[in-house]
Design an enzyme around this catalytic site. Structure first.
Site, PDB file in Angstrom:
ATOM      1  CD  GLN A 117      68.460  49.483  36.116  1.00 33.37           C
ATOM      2  OE1 GLN A 117      67.553  50.275  35.898  1.00 33.37           O
ATOM      3  NE2 GLN A 117      68.951  49.267  37.327  1.00 33.37           N
ATOM      4  CB  CYS A 168      62.209  50.166  38.952  1.00 32.93           C
ATOM      5  SG  CYS A 168      61.134  51.566  38.551  1.00 32.93           S
ATOM      6  CE  LYS A 194      69.601  50.943  42.325  1.00 32.81           C
ATOM      7  NZ  LYS A 194      68.259  51.158  42.879  1.00 32.81           N
ATOM      8  N   GLY A 254      70.217  54.477  48.682  1.00 31.06           N
ATOM      9  CA  GLY A 254      69.060  54.996  49.394  1.00 31.06           C
ATOM     10  C   GLY A 254      69.418  56.049  50.424  1.00 31.06           C
ATOM     11  CG  ASP A 255      66.939  57.965  52.266  1.00 33.22           C
ATOM     12  OD1 ASP A 255      66.442  58.227  51.150  1.00 33.22           O
ATOM     13  OD2 ASP A 255      66.266  57.583  53.238  1.00 33.22           O
ATOM     14  N   GLY A 315      71.776  58.438  43.910  1.00 32.55           N
ATOM     15  CA  GLY A 315      70.782  58.730  42.889  1.00 32.55           C
ATOM     16  C   GLY A 315      70.213  60.122  43.022  1.00 32.55           C
TER      17      GLY A 315
END
Length: 332
Positions: free
Chosen positions: A73, A103, A142, A204-205, A227
């Protein structure tokens, strides 16, 4: 179960380790790959190649011997600099270039990089075009769902990405303004999946096998990026993969295996970074591994005072020996 392809690469499953600065270094990437991740993505590398001479940056550029595909990345806000960074990373072994527009960190956004770019769709298009033209490997992107909840432009950015030749798009289900607060929302990700024909990945989550299946069903995405849930729990990939394939849960990781994985991780950190830096970086990982176990807080306090690799490993062995003797069971 659908096959995930990024350019010429076919992934073994639908689970990807999300890039995380200060976390997804080479030792952690290799560990997650061994424990079930279908692909892993490197830490964010600055697009300013003038800064690559620092030891931290040099270590982020090492990919020798890693499993394919090697995804790196890059982050920045200048199209020409990002294009050059992409070319240089390909020369160093990158097989996929991932552009960071997700980010939310202030030190990234204040430099007009990361999710700050979502405010300027013309610049987004210019960056995507420049990087795709610069390299002959797949380029992925992303993003977040938008800048804030009143400006969720993820669908527009996704269409720009597809037009530019981006090969896959990962979307975190929060806006830049949300940071990591509240809960991720997946409606925007579902809309993005409907709007484009390139592979779309949800992020996410996603912290359990059930949540993984629910997100796939809700959004129709091709794959999932995991993540923070992998911090201290790299075996989450095999747990989710098994559940998605069979509908059944694997048994929780027993303490002897957790100890073995943690000691392997420590050894690789110490080897990769050297003693001084390796000891320092190991502290946060040990905290994550032990967070759910009895006595973890007290152990961390003394562990964080240790200054050499042998002492760290001996301390971890003692911690697990005490819990196995007490019959404290399995990790979460």
């Amino acid at each position: 179960m659908s096959v995930v392809r990024i350019g010429p690469y076919t992934l073994p499953n639908r689970l990807i380790l999300a890039p995380m600065a200060g976390v997804t270094d080479r030792p952690f990437r290799q560990l997650c790959r061994r424990l079930g991740a279908g692909m892993v993505v490197s830490e964010m590398v600055t697009s300013d190649v003038r800064l690559w001479n620092s030891r931290k940056s040099r270590l982020r550029l090492i990919h020798d011997g890693e499993d394919e595909p090697r995804s790196v990345q890059i982050a920045g806000g200048d199209p020409a600099m990002l294009a050059e960074a992409a070319q240089r990373n390909v020369e160093l072994g990158a097989q996929i270039i991932d552009i960071n527009m997700g980010c939310p960190a202030k030190k990234v956004c204040n430099k007009a990089a990361g999710s700050a770019l979502l405010r300027d769709e013309a610049l987004v298009a210019e960056i995507l075009d420049a990087v795709v033209r610069a390299v002959d490997v797949p380029v992925t992107l992303k993003i977040r769902t938008g800048w804030d909840r009143d400006n969720r432009n993820g669908v527009t950015v996704a269409k720009l990405a597809e037009q530019a030749g981006i090969q896959a798009l990962a979307v975190h289900g929060r806006t830049r303004a949300d940071l990591y607060t509240g809960e991720a929302e997946y409606e925007t990700i579902a809309a993005i999946k409907q709007a484009v024909s390139i592979p779309v990945f949800a992020n996410g989550d996603i912290d359990s096998p059930e949540k993984a299946r629910k997100v796939i069903e809700q959004t129709g995405v091709d794959a999932l990026l995991i993540g923070r849930a992998a911090q201290g729990r790299p075996w989450i990939f095999r747990e989710i993969d098994h559940y998605l394939r069979t509908g059944e849960h694997l048994p929780a990781a027993p303490l002897p295996e957790v100890q073995s994985i943690l000691l392997e991780h420590l050894a690789e950190l110490h080897l990769f970074y050297g003693e001084e830096m390796g000891v320092r970086i190991a502290r946060k990982h040990v905290g994550w591994y032990l967070a759910t176990l009895p006595g973890a807080r007290e152990f961390r306090a003394q562990f964080n005072r240790l200054q050499d690799t042998d002492a760290q490993c001996a301390s971890v062995r003692q911690f697990f020996a005490e819990r196995q003797n007490n019959g404290t069971g399995v990790a979460a």
